[in-house]
Write an enzyme that holds these catalytic residues in place. Structure first.
Site, PDB file in Angstrom:
ATOM      1  N   ASP A  88       0.820  -1.272   0.049  1.00 46.15           N
ATOM      2  CA  ASP A  88       0.139   0.141  -0.052  1.00 46.15           C
ATOM      3  C   ASP A  88       0.784   1.324  -0.017  1.00 46.15           C
ATOM      4  OD1 ASP A  88      -2.397   1.697   0.505  1.00 46.15           O
ATOM      5  OD2 ASP A  88      -1.596   1.716   2.600  1.00 46.15           O
ATOM      6  N   ASP A  90      -0.311   4.962   0.951  1.00 50.89           N
ATOM      7  CA  ASP A  90      -0.702   6.136   1.944  1.00 50.89           C
ATOM      8  C   ASP A  90      -0.647   5.525   3.240  1.00 50.89           C
ATOM      9  OD1 ASP A  90      -1.038   8.372   0.532  1.00 50.89           O
ATOM     10  OD2 ASP A  90      -3.081   7.167  -0.402  1.00 50.89           O
ATOM     11  N   GLU A  97      -1.612  10.498   4.052  1.00 55.52           N
ATOM     12  CA  GLU A  97      -2.814  10.058   3.107  1.00 55.52           C
ATOM     13  C   GLU A  97      -2.906  11.398   2.000  1.00 55.52           C
ATOM     14  OE1 GLU A  97      -4.960   7.670   3.062  1.00 55.52           O
ATOM     15  OE2 GLU A  97      -4.070   6.827   5.021  1.00 55.52           O
ATOM     16  N   SER A 176      -2.136   0.921  -4.653  1.00 52.79           N
ATOM     17  CA  SER A 176      -2.799   2.210  -3.900  1.00 52.79           C
ATOM     18  C   SER A 176      -4.195   2.441  -4.213  1.00 52.79           C
ATOM     19  CB  SER A 176      -1.820   3.440  -3.887  1.00 52.79           C
ATOM     20  OG  SER A 176      -2.265   4.363  -3.601  1.00 52.79           O
ATOM     21  N   GLY A 177      -5.002   2.552  -3.456  1.00 54.90           N
ATOM     22  CA  GLY A 177      -6.510   3.174  -3.637  1.00 54.90           C
ATOM     23  C   GLY A 177      -6.277   4.478  -3.840  1.00 54.90           C
ATOM     24  N   LYS A 221      -6.511  -4.856  -5.687  1.00 57.24           N
ATOM     25  CA  LYS A 221      -5.229  -5.078  -4.853  1.00 57.24           C
ATOM     26  C   LYS A 221      -4.953  -6.527  -4.963  1.00 57.24           C
ATOM     27  CE  LYS A 221      -4.896  -1.033  -2.182  1.00 57.24           C
ATOM     28  NZ  LYS A 221      -4.252  -0.396  -0.843  1.00 57.24           N
ATOM     29  N   ASP A 244      -2.180  -0.879   5.808  1.00 57.17           N
ATOM     30  CA  ASP A 244      -2.685  -0.375   7.038  1.00 57.17           C
ATOM     31  C   ASP A 244      -3.962  -0.282   7.137  1.00 57.17           C
ATOM     32  OD1 ASP A 244      -3.151   2.979   7.088  1.00 57.17           O
ATOM     33  OD2 ASP A 244      -2.556   2.102   5.527  1.00 57.17           O
ATOM     34  N   ASN A 247      -8.970  -1.688   3.063  1.00 58.78           N
ATOM     35  CA  ASN A 247      -8.831  -2.191   1.449  1.00 58.78           C
ATOM     36  C   ASN A 247      -7.504  -2.984   1.195  1.00 58.78           C
ATOM     37  OD1 ASN A 247      -7.170   0.358   2.062  1.00 58.78           O
ATOM     38  ND2 ASN A 247      -7.514   0.707  -0.068  1.00 58.78           N
TER      39      ASN A 247
END
Length: 296
Positions: A88, A90, A97, A176-177, A221, A244, A247
């Protein structure tokens, strides 16, 4: 030895007597322990053992630690070094973030950050939350992206993790989202092989308040992890995933070594391996790398 228990603390904070204390906790349960192997003095040590399941060893070790600020990983000794890293971005590879920081330039940081918090804790659907937050940024000048980028910082240990694994032949993927505008830059900075994220749309002057569909979310992901392993002929057991937020749970659960890093409560409660105290170099120690092998 069949298994290994790795104890990891911030630099200089791991007592030399701790392996003996852990050994004394495992022996009455039927474990046969080997000689402690220090991966980094006063920071990380391997304790080989047999005769006990990894879950039992980890539970006994946590009791013996009695709340000490030490992270631990119990796992089979064979196959520790992974050939694929998926991470991930952020609050994992970078300290912030990025969407929340971008929203600050629209005067909306607190409102957006609250939605982010609920999404990362699994309280609301990620894709819905992302569309809602991005819509709030409609009309924001694209120059805000560059201003946000100026404040981005790598998480301690991030570059060592990525560059050391890459030097060992691993494919390192950023998943990453967030947005490709940021992941492309973070990937170059930290040394990732590839990056995968959402596309934030603009008209060349301002943000349109939309992201390209489909949204890159929890399922994306997981699908990326599986695809990258399949393309390289790797079993999922040869991968390590770290994140973390909610998602990240699917990829953390599917990877051979899934790590919740300074994670939200829902993630820390679900992941078998947690890093609560150390930096991202803990993932290298967990794979048996010595500090002398790290690529700075």
């Amino acid at each position: 030895m069949q298994h290994v228990l790795t104890l990891i603390a911030p630099p200089g904070a791991l007592p030399g007597a701790l392996p003996a204390r852990i050994r004394d906790a495992l022996t009455p349960l039927g474990a046969d322990t080997g000689t402690p192997d220090w991966l980094s003095e006063a920071e990380a040590v391997d304790l080989p053992f047999t005769g006990l399941a990894t879950e039992q060893a980890e539970a006994a070790a946590r009791l013996a630690l009695d709340g000490a600020a030490v992270d631990l990983v119990a796992q089979p000794a064979e196959g520790r070094r992974k050939k694929l890293l998926i991470a991930d971005m952020d609050s994992t590879i970078v300290t912030s973030e990025t969407l929340d920081e971008l929203a600050a330039y629209a005067g909306l940081k607190e409102r957006v950050a609250e939605i982010t918090r609920r999404s990362m804790n699994g309280e609301i659907d990620f894709a819905t939350a992302l569309r809602e937050r991005v819509a709030m940024l409609r009309g924001l000048d694209v120059s805000a992206l560059e201003e946000t980028w100026k404040g981005v910082r790598l998480m301690p240990g991030a570059e060592a993790l990525v560059r050391t694994m890459a030097a060992g032949g691993a494919h390192c993927a950023l998943a990453s989202g967030g947005f490709t505008w940021f992941t492309s830059r973070v990937a170059r900075w930290a040394g990732f092989t590839s990056h995968h994220a959402n596309i934030l749309e603009d008209d060349g002057r301002v943000l349109t308040g939309t992201v390209a569909e489909p949204v890159f979310d929890r399922d994306s992901k997981l699908a990326t992890l599986k695809r990258l392993c399949a393309e390289r002929g790797l079993p999922l057991a040869d991968s390590i995933a770290v994140g973390d937020g909610a998602n990240d749970l699917a990829m953390i659960g599917a990877a051979g070594l899934g790590v919740a890093y300074h994670a939200k409560p829902v993630v820390a409660a679900s992941a078998r391996v947690r890093v609560d105290h150390s930096d991202l170099r803990a993932l290298l120690f967990a794979q048996g790398y010595r500090a002398a092998e790290f690529v700075a």
